[in-house]
Structures are given as structure tokens and as C-alpha cells.
Scaffold this motif. Structure first.
Motif, mmCIF file in Angstrom:
data_model
loop_
_atom_site.group_PDB
_atom_site.id
_atom_site.type_symbol
_atom_site.label_atom_id
_atom_site.label_comp_id
_atom_site.label_asym_id
_atom_site.label_seq_id
_atom_site.Cartn_x
_atom_site.Cartn_y
_atom_site.Cartn_z
ATOM 1 N N ASP A 1 0.831 -1.210 0.000
ATOM 2 C CA ASP A 1 0.000 0.000 0.000
ATOM 3 C C ASP A 1 0.863 1.257 0.000
ATOM 4 N N LEU A 2 1.936 1.261 0.798
ATOM 5 C CA LEU A 2 2.810 2.439 0.846
ATOM 6 C C LEU A 2 3.512 2.652 -0.489
ATOM 7 N N ALA A 3 3.921 1.583 -1.160
ATOM 8 C CA ALA A 3 4.576 1.720 -2.459
ATOM 9 C C ALA A 3 3.631 2.336 -3.482
ATOM 10 N N GLU A 4 2.367 1.926 -3.461
ATOM 11 C CA GLU A 4 1.393 2.527 -4.366
ATOM 12 C C GLU A 4 1.190 4.003 -4.043
ATOM 13 N N ASP A 5 1.114 4.351 -2.752
ATOM 14 C CA ASP A 5 0.973 5.758 -2.372
ATOM 15 C C ASP A 5 2.194 6.570 -2.798
ATOM 16 N N MET A 6 3.384 5.994 -2.641
ATOM 17 C CA MET A 6 4.608 6.705 -3.024
ATOM 18 C C MET A 6 4.647 6.929 -4.533
ATOM 19 N N VAL A 7 4.201 5.952 -5.308
ATOM 20 C CA VAL A 7 4.183 6.117 -6.765
ATOM 21 C C VAL A 7 3.270 7.267 -7.161
ATOM 22 N N ARG A 8 2.099 7.351 -6.533
ATOM 23 C CA ARG A 8 1.184 8.462 -6.851
ATOM 24 C C ARG A 8 1.795 9.794 -6.444
ATOM 25 N N GLU A 9 2.469 9.833 -5.301
ATOM 26 C CA GLU A 9 3.105 11.073 -4.847
ATOM 27 C C GLU A 9 4.211 11.499 -5.806
ATOM 28 N N LEU A 10 5.038 10.554 -6.230
ATOM 29 C CA LEU A 10 6.128 10.878 -7.145
ATOM 30 C C LEU A 10 5.602 11.282 -8.514
#
Length: 546
Positions: free
Chosen positions: A304-313
Motif C-alpha cells: 500500500d505504501l509503495a502505491e501511495d509513493m508512486v502516486r506522490e512521485l
């Protein structure tokens, strides 16, 4: 019918006079070294004479010394060998200029508590614009007291001053006689030169060679220079002013032109300052309702955090190069795992696969209640059309993905590649760098001279048993085998790197030789007979031809 309405003219308030706060960290390098040892000033390791040194071509040079070292006679800029003659017991530690600059940037950002923006004043200063902000602290004197108290709590030695210009504030902070906060404040409307006339010309932030020229001209104080540069136009002083203008008029850098620096100090010439802008690293986190202890649940949170980080980046148009995963346990301990990637990425699956290699030894204790993912290093990464490389990356066969996996399993220093380096010496003609970093643009010596396919790690000594009258080897012994020379090509003379080596280093004459059995060698003669740089020339073998 119209009615005229009278509107009083708006009151025009004059703009506030600019006020600059200069903060000088007088012992930044030494204070950082002392704080890294967890000791107070004059206690523990700081009680011994200590010098922070940098290695140079001529030996270690002192960058900074503590109070004990200064009392023993050591000074910044002195060679360590000279300092040891004055204090044989002086201790040494490596200087860290990059760390000092990083700490200075953090201090500049932290100093924005006193003003809307701040700027770096390398190597050990910060400038803060406090225009129309001093009243928030009860006046400029109380603001200076707050500055001194704040950095004293951080155990950093500082001197601060306030003036209408950055140059005047810097001069007052470095060379002013501080008997209290009021003495370090220059009025907004006053004769700046009269107030600073007794300060040395070094208060103009000039290069050392310029200061030497001014001292030779008899200009030791700001008042002396100002009297000539801006004084009455009688014949003698007009000639002196013209002489100074002629001497320094072609100096483009402000630090090499005392007239420009003087005008900046007086506010006649604007001095551009580059504000420090904080960079907020992309960060995502999960505060869990119940602490987790099992790996399967942790992997789900990481996904879940990796998906959130991808959206942030993606929203920032960037890709991650360095990622930090923080795990907060219930007992207060924080576990951190870091990744440094070969290329910027925004692929969530790739991130989770890499972190999976680092989570095998995690001890959850009584449970993990917070998980945080932070991209401490990000680079611009534009959206691009899908191609073969991206398809390969989804299947785990991309070169970037392969290198990242090798780096995670073998360590950050295990995967490197050789690239040409700008040096004409064979043993320095290449260097190692990360595999996907761009190759340097320097030309290789391979383009000009034929080099053997195999170079020895270190040239090996050979014994020349017989040489022709012109000095060419005809028979030599290497590793116990004697070779008869059939053909010789050369010499190719290679001089030492004069900017790195001493003047006594000898020249090299390289030869390509072939023995009677067909083996080809690359050998060189170290030195020339009668060059005055040593005894008899020596022979070495540098490489082998295929």
C-alpha cells in the motif's frame, strides 16, 4: 444626475529600511567534530590539541583547530608537519567540508525563525533578512539575544550582527568589538563608513592576494580605502583613486575588487543573495489501528505504501533514487531499512521486491504500529510511452532491475564498471563508477596510443641483463624467466602529473617489445641517466599484449 463622491487620498507609507542579520559560526567544523564525540567545549577529546586536516599533494594541511590546538601554535592553513614541530602531541581528525556545508544549509533553514528568508554565506555563515520582523521579538536587541541563546543551547559558537546591508552585517559580525547586543547593531540611518572605519580591509570579504596588495599600498583600514575611493578630489587622492581603479577594474569577481565590495557595503551597488529553499522529500505513512507482528501483514502494508509513493512521485514528475523505510515498534524502537537505486523509478512492484530482501531480519517485538516510506533522493522522471524496456521491467528482466537486485544482495559497492579517466598515466587512466551513471566525456588515451589488453595492477620490476649501446633492452628477466628481445618499438615518453607529483619524480620511457617466442610486453624505463633525480634508471613491466 450624477453625484460626486469625495474619496480621501490613501496614505502612502514608506517602505521599511532593509535589515540583514549576519550569523557567523566561528568554529563550525570544530563544533561539529566535538558534538560528534558528545563532549562539551574543553572536555574529553576537545581538551587535547586537535587539528582537522585535509590530504593534499604536498601532505596533510590543517583546515581547523580547536582551542587547545590554537594555544599550542597550530593555525588553519598550516601544513601538519609544521604544526607538529610546534606541538608534537597534536591529535588529528579528517575534515568534512561536505558535511559542514550540509550542516550550514540546515542551520540556514532553521534560522528562518527570525526572518522570511535566509541565504548561505559559505563556508561558515548565514544571512537572514529580518526587515520589518524585529518587532515580533521585542526589538533588534532582544532578537540578537534570542539568536545567541538559541545557538548556545545547540552548543555552537556564534557571533551575530544586524546592519542595513549584507556586507556591513558580515563585517560587524566578524570584526566588530561585541560588548553586548547593542554594539552589534548598526543604525539604519547613519554614516556607515564612519561607524566601520576602524575595521581592517579584510572586513570587505576579499581574496587573500587582494588583501596582500592593499596592505602593500598602505591601505589597512576601511577608512583608508574609503578616503581614497570616495574622498575629496584633490590632485594626490585623485591620482591614488585612479591607480586603484586601474589595478582592479578588470577584476570580475566581487571578492577580487575592493571597490565593488566597498560599494556593496555602503549599499550603492546591490548584492544578490540566493535564498535557501527547503526541499520536502515525498513521504507516505500508515498509522495502524492494531500493531502487527507477522511478515505477511507487513508486506501488505508495504504494498500500500509503495502505491501511495508512486502516486506522490507521479504528481511531482519525479522518480525515487533513494528510499527509506521506517518501522516504529510499540516499545519505541525505530527500525530503518534503506535502498539506493541505479535509476529513478516509479514502479511499485519493483520497490516492494527490493524491500522484500531487506525485511527478513526484522524483529517486530511486541508489534509495529507505524510504517513510513520516504524518498530522500528523487530525480525528475517524465511520463513516457511504454516500450520494450518497461515490458521487460514488469517481468523482472530489465537491466535497471537486475542491477538493483545485485546491489541489494551484494552491497552498494559490489556492482561497478570501469570507465576512462582523464589521466595520461596508465595506472590512473580508468576509474570505477556505478553501472548506470553517465560515462564521463573525457577522452581516453587509447585513442592516441596503442595500449595492451592486460595491465598489471602494479608495475613489476624486471632485470635487464643486456642492453644495446643506445639503451634498448635486448635480454631481461621477469618472474624467473629470461626473454630474448627480437623487436622493439618506442620510446613513448610519459611525464609525471606535475600538478600532483613532486618535481623530483622521474620520467618514463615506454617500449613495446616482442621476444623470440612471440610474446609481447609493455615495459618502461623509470628515469633517464644523468637526470639528477636519482641513481641508475630502473626497468618495469606494465602490461601484456594478447
Amino acid at each position: 444626475m450624477t453625484t460626486d463622491v469625495y474619496a480621501p487620498a490613501a496614505t502612502v507609507r514608506p517602505l521599511p529600511t532593509r535589515r540583514i542579520l549576519a550569523i557567523w559560526f566561528a568554529r563550525l567544523s570544530v563544533d561539529r567534530w566535538r558534538l560528534s564525540h558528545g563532549c562539551e567545549a574543553g572536555e574529553g577529546p576537545d581538551a587535547l590539541p586537535t587539528a582537522l586536516i585535509t590530504e593534499t599533494a604536498h601532505g596533510p594541511r590543517i583546515d581547523a583547530v580547536n582551542h587547545a590546538g590554537h594555544a599550542a601554535g597550530a593555525r588553519a592553513g598550516m601544513m601538519l608537519a609544521d604544526a607538529r614541530t610546534l606541538c608534537p602531541a597534536i591529535q588529528t581528525a579528517p575534515a568534512d567540508p561536505a558535511g559542514d556545508l550540509d550542516a550550514l544549509e540546515k542551520l540556514a533553514l532553521w534560522s528562518q525563525r527570525w526572518g522570511p528568508w535566509s541565504a548561505l554565506d559559505p563556508p561558515d555563515g548565514v544571512l537572514v533578512d529580518i526587515t520589518a520582523a524585529a518587532h515580533l521579538f521585542g526589538g533588534e536587541e532582544r532578537l540578537l539575544r534570542d539568536v545567541e541563546a538559541a545557538f548556545a543551547k545547540r552548543r555552537l559558537a556564534t557571533r551575530a550582527a544586524i546592519a542595513p546591508t549584507a556586507g556591513a552585517a558580515w563585517a560587524l559580525a566578524h570584526f566588530g568589538a561585541h560588548s553586548g547586543p547593542s554594539a552589534a547593531i548598526m543604525p539604519s540611518h547613519g554614516d556607515t563608513i564612519r561607524l566601520l572605519a576602524d575595521l581592517p580591509v579584510a572586513a570587505l570579504r576579499l581574496d587573500q592576494d587582494v588583501l596582500t596588495v592593499l596592505r602593500r599600498l598602505g591601505l589597512k583600514r576601511l577608512g583608508d580605502l574609503a578616503a581614497i575611493a570616495t574622498g575629496p578630489a584633490d590632485r594626490a587622492e585623485a591620482a591614488a583613486r585612479d591607480a586603484i581603479h586601474r589595478r582592479f577594474r578588470n577584476r570580475k569577481s566581487p571578492a577580487a575588487n575592493p571597490l565593488v565590495r566597498l560599494d556593496q557595503l555602503l549599499g550603492k551597488v546591490p548584492e544578490p543573495l540566493l535564498p535557501v529553499v527547503p526541499q520536502h522529500a515525498p513521504l507516505v505513512q500508515r498509522r495502524l489501528m492494531e500493531p502487527i507482528r507477522h511478515r505477511a501483514l507487513l508486506d501488505q502494508v508495504l504494498d500500500d505504501l509503495a502505491e501511495d509513493m508512486v502516486r506522490e512521485l507521479e504528481a511531482r514528475g519525479e522518480g525515487a533514487r533513494r528510499l527509506e523505510l521506517g518501522l516504529w515498534r510499540v516499545d519505541g524502537e525505530v527500525l530503518v531499512r534503506r535502498l539506493e537505486l541505479a535509476a529513478a523509478t516509479r514502479e511499485a512492484g519493483h520497490i516492494t521486491r527490493l524491500f522484500a530482501e531487506r525485511l527478513g531480519d526484522i524483529d517486530a517485538g511486541f508489534g509495529i504500529e507505524t510504517v513510513r516510506l520516504r524518498a530522500s533522493w528523487a530525480e525528475p522522471l517524465a511520463l513516457s510511452q511504454g516500450d520494450v524496456e518497461q515490458a521487460a521491467e514488469r517481468h523482472g528482466t530489465s537491466l535497471n532491475a537486475c542491477i538493483d537486485r545485485l546491489t541489494v544482495r551484494l552491497g552498494p559497492q559490489a556492482v561497478r564498471r570501469p570507465v576512462p579517466h582523464a589521466s595520461h598515466l596508465p595506472e590512473r587512466a580508468q576509474k570505477w563508477q556505478p553501472p548506470l551513471d553517465p560515462e564521463p566525456s573525457s577522452q581516453s588515451m587509447l585513442e592516441f596510443h596503442q595500449r595492451p589488453m592486460k595491465l598489471l595492477d602494479k608495475p613489476e620490476r624486471i632485470a635487464v641483463l643486456y642492453a644495446s649501446p643506445d639503451g634498448l633492452p635486448q635480454r631481461f628477466r621477469w618472474r624467473g624467466d629470461v626473454s630474448e628481445v627480437a623487436r622493439v618499438e618506442g620510446p613513448e615518453r610519459i611525464a609525471p602529473e606535475w600538478w600532483r607529483e613532486k618535481s623530483t619524480v622521474r620520467l618514463r620511457d615506454y617500449y613495446r617489445v616482442e621476444d623470440t617466442s612471440g610474446r609481447r610486453f609493455w615495459i618502461f624505463r623509470h628515469g633517464i641517466a644523468g637526470d639528477g633525480r636519482g641513481g641508475v634508471p630502473e626497468w618495469y613491466l606494465q602490461g601484456l599484449y594478447a
